[in-house]
Design a protein around this motif. Structure first.
Motif, PDB file in Angstrom:
ATOM      1  N   UNK A 152       0.820  -1.224   0.000  1.00  0.00           N
ATOM      2  CA  UNK A 152       0.000   0.000   0.000  1.00  0.00           C
ATOM      3  C   UNK A 152       0.851   1.271   0.000  1.00  0.00           C
ATOM      4  N   UNK A 153       1.963   1.271   0.717  1.00  0.00           N
ATOM      5  CA  UNK A 153       2.819   2.464   0.743  1.00  0.00           C
ATOM      6  C   UNK A 153       3.394   2.753  -0.641  1.00  0.00           C
ATOM      7  N   UNK A 154       3.828   1.707  -1.328  1.00  0.00           N
ATOM      8  CA  UNK A 154       4.374   1.858  -2.678  1.00  0.00           C
ATOM      9  C   UNK A 154       3.346   2.502  -3.604  1.00  0.00           C
ATOM     10  N   UNK A 205      -6.932   3.742  -0.857  1.00  0.00           N
ATOM     11  CA  UNK A 205      -7.729   2.568  -0.527  1.00  0.00           C
ATOM     12  C   UNK A 205      -9.197   2.826  -0.832  1.00  0.00           C
ATOM     13  N   UNK A 206      -9.877   1.805  -1.358  1.00  0.00           N
ATOM     14  CA  UNK A 206     -11.302   1.925  -1.672  1.00  0.00           C
ATOM     15  C   UNK A 206     -12.084   0.793  -1.028  1.00  0.00           C
ATOM     16  N   UNK A 207     -13.373   1.025  -0.907  1.00  0.00           N
ATOM     17  CA  UNK A 207     -14.339   0.007  -0.485  1.00  0.00           C
ATOM     18  C   UNK A 207     -15.381  -0.064  -1.595  1.00  0.00           C
ATOM     19  N   UNK A 208     -15.912  -1.235  -1.851  1.00  0.00           N
ATOM     20  CA  UNK A 208     -16.929  -1.358  -2.892  1.00  0.00           C
ATOM     21  C   UNK A 208     -16.329  -1.226  -4.278  1.00  0.00           C
ATOM     22  N   UNK A 209     -17.198  -1.226  -5.268  1.00  0.00           N
ATOM     23  CA  UNK A 209     -16.779  -1.124  -6.671  1.00  0.00           C
ATOM     24  C   UNK A 209     -17.149   0.254  -7.197  1.00  0.00           C
TER      25      UNK A 209
END
Length: 165
Positions: A110-112, A120-124
């Motif tokens: 995630x840092x890269x 970051x996401x949730x859902x589509x």
């Protein structure tokens, strides 16, 4: 260290396969069938250093304005030297060139990816009619993007991230 960043060739697939296998054993990358790698060779960007493939990443189109960054790997001994960043920069440039507006990734790194503007996401994050069309795909990556329950047992617990271009 100044690697060459270029499109993959079919002759690069054996080395890409080795890198994927190394990371898959560590459960940091999902394995892929070799036939799939050959079928998708045009999606790959590689880093070559002294005539050897030392890193790879792929751009997979999901929809008109949406693509996924897949199969990012750099030889373990060369990590933290900026090679992955060079590959991802080339993938982002290619995505923009072909009209992609958003890039998705499923990652432990995630840092890269955050350094490149992924969040970051949730859902589509697609319209309901696009969601319905994507459900018709046989591609496991699209099922992962849609966060479908059917693929959760096969994923590694990665974080879903998105970048708006």
């Amino acid at each position: 260290m100044n690697p060459i960043i270029r499109p993959a060739k079919t002759s690069d697939i054996k080395t890409i396969r080795e890198m994927i296998d190394e990371y898959a054993l560590q459960r940091r990358l999902l394995s892929k069938e070799t036939v799939t790698l050959y079928e998708d060779v045009q999606e790959f960007t590689i880093a070559e250093l002294d005539g050897e493939v030392v890193g790879c990443g792929a751009l997979h189109i999901l929809w008109e304005d949406l693509a996924e960054v897949r199969t990012m790997a750099v030889r373990e001994s060369l990590r933290k030297h900026g090679i992955g960043h060079m590959i991802l920069d080339r993938i982002i440039t290619r995505a923009i060139e072909i009209g992609v507006k958003r890039l998705f990734c499923l990652t432990f790194e995630t840092d890269f990816f955050a350094k490149h503007g992924f969040v970051e996401i949730q859902g589509a994050p697609v319209a309901p009619e696009v969601y319905q069309q994507l459900l018709r795909s046989y591609d496991e990556g699209i099922a992962e993007f849609l966060d479908l329950e059917s693929v959760k047992p096969n994923t590694l617990g990665n974080t879903r991230m998105l970048k708006v271009l």
